[in-house]
Design a protein around this motif. Structure first.
Motif, mmCIF file in Angstrom:
data_model
loop_
_atom_site.group_PDB
_atom_site.id
_atom_site.type_symbol
_atom_site.label_atom_id
_atom_site.label_comp_id
_atom_site.label_asym_id
_atom_site.label_seq_id
_atom_site.Cartn_x
_atom_site.Cartn_y
_atom_site.Cartn_z
ATOM 1 N N ALA A 7 -17.428 15.057 14.699
ATOM 2 C CA ALA A 7 -16.467 13.728 15.290
ATOM 3 C C ALA A 7 -17.112 12.544 15.736
ATOM 4 C CB ALA A 7 -16.570 14.581 16.818
ATOM 5 N N VAL A 8 -18.308 12.116 16.053
ATOM 6 C CA VAL A 8 -18.840 10.918 16.549
ATOM 7 C C VAL A 8 -19.566 10.503 15.155
ATOM 8 C CG1 VAL A 8 -20.678 9.853 17.186
ATOM 9 C CG2 VAL A 8 -19.727 11.384 18.379
ATOM 10 N N ASN A 43 -25.411 15.381 20.587
ATOM 11 C CA ASN A 43 -24.873 16.444 20.935
ATOM 12 C C ASN A 43 -23.705 16.976 20.055
ATOM 13 O OD1 ASN A 43 -23.288 18.589 22.583
ATOM 14 N ND2 ASN A 43 -22.909 17.214 23.526
ATOM 15 N N MET A 47 -12.095 9.652 21.496
ATOM 16 C CA MET A 47 -13.748 9.274 21.328
ATOM 17 C C MET A 47 -14.060 8.803 22.607
ATOM 18 S SD MET A 47 -14.504 11.271 19.077
ATOM 19 C CE MET A 47 -16.029 9.795 17.993
ATOM 20 N N ARG A 70 -14.989 18.966 21.859
ATOM 21 C CA ARG A 70 -14.774 19.047 19.835
ATOM 22 C C ARG A 70 -13.222 19.170 19.402
ATOM 23 N NH1 ARG A 70 -15.860 24.019 17.833
ATOM 24 N NH2 ARG A 70 -18.266 24.003 18.237
ATOM 25 N N LEU A 83 -19.226 21.373 25.704
ATOM 26 C CA LEU A 83 -19.317 22.114 24.829
ATOM 27 C C LEU A 83 -17.663 22.180 24.625
ATOM 28 C CD1 LEU A 83 -22.762 23.721 25.309
ATOM 29 C CD2 LEU A 83 -22.118 23.195 23.044
ATOM 30 N N PHE A 134 -21.972 22.693 13.362
ATOM 31 C CA PHE A 134 -21.157 21.557 13.844
ATOM 32 C C PHE A 134 -20.388 22.490 14.786
ATOM 33 C CE2 PHE A 134 -21.183 18.274 9.927
ATOM 34 C CZ PHE A 134 -22.201 17.796 11.065
ATOM 35 N N GLU A 135 -19.851 23.832 14.214
ATOM 36 C CA GLU A 135 -19.096 24.639 14.995
ATOM 37 C C GLU A 135 -19.843 25.911 15.959
ATOM 38 O OE1 GLU A 135 -15.675 26.340 12.857
ATOM 39 O OE2 GLU A 135 -16.019 25.082 11.353
ATOM 40 N N SER A 136 -21.202 25.341 15.600
ATOM 41 C CA SER A 136 -22.248 26.922 16.465
ATOM 42 C C SER A 136 -21.777 27.708 16.074
ATOM 43 C CB SER A 136 -22.699 26.601 17.633
ATOM 44 O OG SER A 136 -21.384 26.869 18.295
ATOM 45 N N ALA A 145 -12.588 22.832 12.344
ATOM 46 C CA ALA A 145 -13.679 23.695 12.820
ATOM 47 C C ALA A 145 -12.803 25.111 14.049
ATOM 48 C CB ALA A 145 -13.670 23.060 13.662
ATOM 49 N N MET A 172 -11.669 15.529 20.837
ATOM 50 C CA MET A 172 -12.721 14.356 20.090
ATOM 51 C C MET A 172 -11.933 14.629 18.558
ATOM 52 S SD MET A 172 -17.044 13.666 20.301
ATOM 53 C CE MET A 172 -16.976 13.540 22.141
ATOM 54 N N ALA A 198 -22.439 19.655 19.988
ATOM 55 C CA ALA A 198 -21.116 19.934 19.821
ATOM 56 C C ALA A 198 -19.880 18.910 19.105
ATOM 57 C CB ALA A 198 -20.469 20.145 21.550
ATOM 58 N N ASN A 199 -20.736 17.784 19.565
ATOM 59 C CA ASN A 199 -19.486 16.754 19.096
ATOM 60 C C ASN A 199 -19.812 15.996 18.206
ATOM 61 O OD1 ASN A 199 -21.311 14.719 19.945
ATOM 62 N ND2 ASN A 199 -19.916 14.870 22.313
#
Lengths: 75, 742
Positions: B263-264, B257, A34, A26, A22, B223-225, B75, A29, B259-260
């Motif tokens: 991005a993924v 996930n 990645m 982010r 968490l 995405f950013e919670s 973000a 990435m 958190a990412n």
């Protein structure tokens, strides 16, 4: 498990997964660190920290503390 | 002028283009290319982010370009970072939603740059992509099939080389067309899991709130919670948190996930879209950057080169600015003399013009040489790409207290002057690190503190302990602030700002040859902004302090002083009073002596003098008498004023300098007039050190407060003032008490 922090000058590796998921991951990435991406450890700063990496032709620098969160698969 | 010719000139607002891109994409070069001198700088209200706008001409239409801070992603982890999204969505006060986005991307690094472009496209803004560094992409044999890529992205793509001003007219044309046709980026088809999560969040929010948010915004929130995005719509925390929890579960269930996930998914999409359009002929080279770096970030040579460069930067601000500052000072004196001559018959007006207005203008202009020279070097360091290397080299020294290597240059500059130092923190992207650096900068021993040290050390330390100890004391004084500042930064980060752990990320961009125009425009805009914003405040402070030192001014004070002066001189020389009056008329030095005594009497009964006398008990424990106290108070707008104020108080006139023997003698001769210490010297060694430490730590600089307020807010300027002043007061008391006891 080896992390980005364990690489030595000139060594390359593929990014595996992140230890801490968490928050911190982010940012990394988004900059292209990645899973699956190949990185090359260029050098560490003269004082030992931070480190410089080559990520797909770009030079990125991060602190060892953060690098230690990123697991690697040997290339 | 015919209005019907141009369909937009009948609306009163200009059409607005938001310029956005990753850091190091040549964004400011493009901005300068488009706008030239038609730039305006300000601040977004409530945050410490610079707002830059400019006007570009396309055909006959004036179009406003909003230059948003460079960022890798939308973000946000802080209100400062959220400004970019807010500005793009038109949710910033006094700032309408942009009509389109001009997204600048680095042609040699398309995938990562398109990440941000896709995030912007998701917000539903029409877009044009400027593909910068087209020349170096070709040099590095990176071929981009622009036609194909345009098809795949759905927006116009214009290859440019901003540094050579190539492709700019094609870009302008594309902007003009896009403003009419509003092309939008083809956004990825998000997997069902994301669509589902968005739907769930919308349903979980009260309908009147949920309806006011579009899918793109809800998606950003997921995405950013980021709860803050939803609070805008009026939903309470409980509801928002629950809604986000639900969406997280959905994402996990779908194998993502939270958190990412963005991005993924986005990188996967970008890869699919971009790959067929790019071909690398030959190995991608690292350019010359890595070979330059083999020297510039070398274990030893890197540090040597760094120290050399920093010495150059420091010298430039510290020494090279001096002749220009002397010139300004000299010019000021000439104007003051001329105006004083003109207004000789109106003493109040004369003093207001000379000691208030001209002094105030001078107090602003005097900073310009240092600001301009420092920004000349900073822009060079930044635009060449060396600034990131400096941060890379120095980071270790700063990371423990929550700062980063980027704080080095601002703090070093603050040793010359905190004003350019605080302005230099603009190179720090992380807003909290920047704020802490700004608060720490005034602790660095600036050149205005030097006269105070020289005066005190020269008058009391050197005569008693010799030149060796004097030199060591002067050296040590330069570290007092630094030693206090670093733990302060640590505590500030840990307990007040509670900075969450952020990865320190630094891109080391390829070395570039800087553009002279970018350097000059930067110097111009920084200088102009300083004069317009901070300058007005500094000017106002000077006038207020002038008034406090001038009023009330009754003739009777002067008459009384003159009377007793004549009596004293007559008594001393055994002259009749008539004889003394004749001597006074003939002997200029006697007249000057009288004038000095009158100014001293005026300052004693001025508002400032009265406040000084009544405030003196506060400083009694530090060993300050009322005269030192008035000196300290009068120095709050600018610490170096202490010298001339003491000169006036000790009846030596305001033109004394820190090297003056008579000022040192006068200080050494000062004794307590009453109380338990009556007859004992005021300036004991503990008092002398206590005064120096007070000046080392105290926030005695109106200009610094003005610049902190300009760069952050008056609230932080207040924090800086209160904290530093209280700290200085406590430290001076502690030193005097401990020193006297030893």
């Amino acid at each position: 498990m080896k992390t980005l922090n364990d690489l030595v000058d000139g060594q390359t590796a593929k990014i595996g997964s992140y230890k801490r998921t968490l928050g911190v991951s982010r940012r990394l990435m988004e900059l292209g660190l990645m899973p699956g991406v190949e990185v090359r450890f260029i050098k560490s700063a003269p004082l030992g920290d931070p480190i410089a990496l080559d990520v797909e032709g770009r030079q990125l620098s991060l602190r060892r503390e953060d690098a230690a969160q990123i697991l690697i698969q040997p290339a | 002028m015919s209005i019907s010719q141009n369909p937009v000139s009948n609306t009163d607002r200009l059409r607005r283009v938001a310029l956005i891109g990753n850091p190091n994409t040549g964004k400011s070069t493009l901005f300068n290319c488009l706008t030239g001198l038609r730039q305006k700088v300000g601040n977004y209200s409530g945050v410490t982010v610079q707002k830059k706008t400019g006007i570009t001409l396309i055909g006959s239409e004036r179009i406003e370009i909003l230059d948003l801070p460079g960022t890798y992603s939308l973000a946000a982890t802080s209100p400062d970072e959220r400004v970019v999204v807010d500005a793009l969505r038109g949710e910033v006060e006094n700032l309408d939603r942009p009509d389109m986005a001009l997204c600048i991307v680095d042609a040699t690094n398309l995938q990562r740059n398109l990440f941000l472009a896709y995030q912007i496209g998701q917000l539903g803004l029409p877009m044009v992509l400027a593909l910068n560094y087209w020349d170096s992409a070709r040099k590095r044999q990176i071929a981009v099939d622009i036609e194909e890529l345009t098809q795949r992205l759905g927006v116009p793509i214009i290859p440019i080389s901003a540094s050579r001003a190539e492709g700019i007219s094609a870009l302008k044309e594309a902007i003009a067309t896009a403003l009419e046709e509003k092309p939008e980026l083809i956004t990825p088809a998000w997997p069902d899991t994301i669509v589902q999560a968005v739907k769930e969040v919308r349903e979980a929010l009260p309908s009147e709130n949920g309806d006011s948010l579009d899918d793109a915004v809800i998606m950003r929130g997921i995405f950013e919670s980021d709860e803050a995005i939803f609070h805008r719509s009026g939903a309470d925390s409980e509801t928002v948190r629950n809604a986000l929890e639900v969406s997280k579960k959905t994402l996990f269930k779908g194998g993502l996930n939270p958190a990412n996930a963005e991005a993924v998914l986005l990188y996967r999409h970008i890869k699919d879209v971009v790959h067929p359009c790019i071909s690398h002929d030959g190995e991608s080279k690292h350019g010359g950057s890595e070979s330059i770096d083999s020297l510039l970030t070398h274990k030893w040579w890197g540090l040597v080169a760094f120290l050399g460069l920093m010495y150059l930067v420091f010298q430039s601000v510290y020494s090279w600015a001096a002749p220009f500052m002397d010139l300004i000072d000299g010019g000021k004196a000439v104007v003051q003399d001329a105006v004083s001559g003109l207004l000789a018959n109106w003493p109040m007006l004369q003093s207001l013009a000379s000691d208030g207005i001209i002094e105030g203008v001078g107090a602003v202009v005097i900073f310009l040489p240092q600001i301009l020279i420092l920004f000349f070097f900073i822009t060079l360091l930044e635009d060449t790409g060396y600034m990131s290397r400096a941060a890379f080299l120095m980071d270790k020294l700063f990371s423990w207290c929550g700062l980063s290597g980027k704080s080095f240059v601002p703090l070093l500059s603050s040793y010359a002057c905190a004003i350019p130092g605080v302005m230099a923190t603009r190179t720090i992207q992380d807003s909290k690190a920047r704020l802490v650096t700004i608060l720490v900068a005034p602790f660095m021993s600036c050149s205005a503190r030097l006269p105070v040290y020289v005066l005190m050390i020269g008058a009391f330390i050197e005569p008693r302990y010799g030149a060796g100890v004097a030199g060591a004391t002067l050296f040590a004084m330069h570290f007092v602030g630094l030693i206090v500042a670093m733990p302060f930064a640590y505590l500030m980060n840990k307990y007040i700002l509670k900075t969450p752990p952020q990865p320190f990320l630094l891109e080391l961009p390829s070395y570039q040859i800087p553009k002279i125009r970018d350097v000059v425009l930067k110097m111009y805009s920084q200088g102009k902004e300083f004069v317009v914003n901070a300058g007005t405040v500094i000017f106002a402070i000077t006038i207020v302090i002038w008034a406090l030192l001038y009023f009330p001014r009754s003739e009777s004070v002067a008459l009384e002083v003159e009377q007793s002066f004549i009596q004293a001189v007559s008594l001393e020389n055994n002259w009749s009073e008539e004889r003394t009056l004749v001597a006074l008329a003939e002997d200029e030095s006697l007249q000057t002596e009288l004038d000095y005594e009158i100014s001293s009497a005026y300052i004693e009964q001025s508002l400032m003098g009265r406040v000084g006398k009544s405030v003196q008990p506060v400083f009694a424990a530090a060993g300050f008498d009322w005269k030192i106290t008035v000196g300290v108070l009068a120095s709050f707008p600018a610490r170096e004023v202490i010298i001339s104020t003491l000169g006036i108080i000790y009846s030596l006139g305001g033109d004394v300098d820190e090297e003056a023997g008579d000022l040192r003698e006068a200080m050494a001769g000062q004794t307590w007039q009453s109380g338990p210490k009556a007859g004992m010297p005021i300036f004991t060694i503990p008092v002398v050190i206590s005064i120096m430490v007070f000046f080392a730590l105290c926030q005695q600089c109106g200009a610094t407060l003005a610049i902190i307020a300009q760069e952050t807010s008056w609230r932080w300027a207040g924090v800086s003032f209160a904290f530093m002043t209280i700290l200085a007061w406590l430290a001076s008391i502690a030193i005097n008490q401990v020193g006297s006891w030893l």
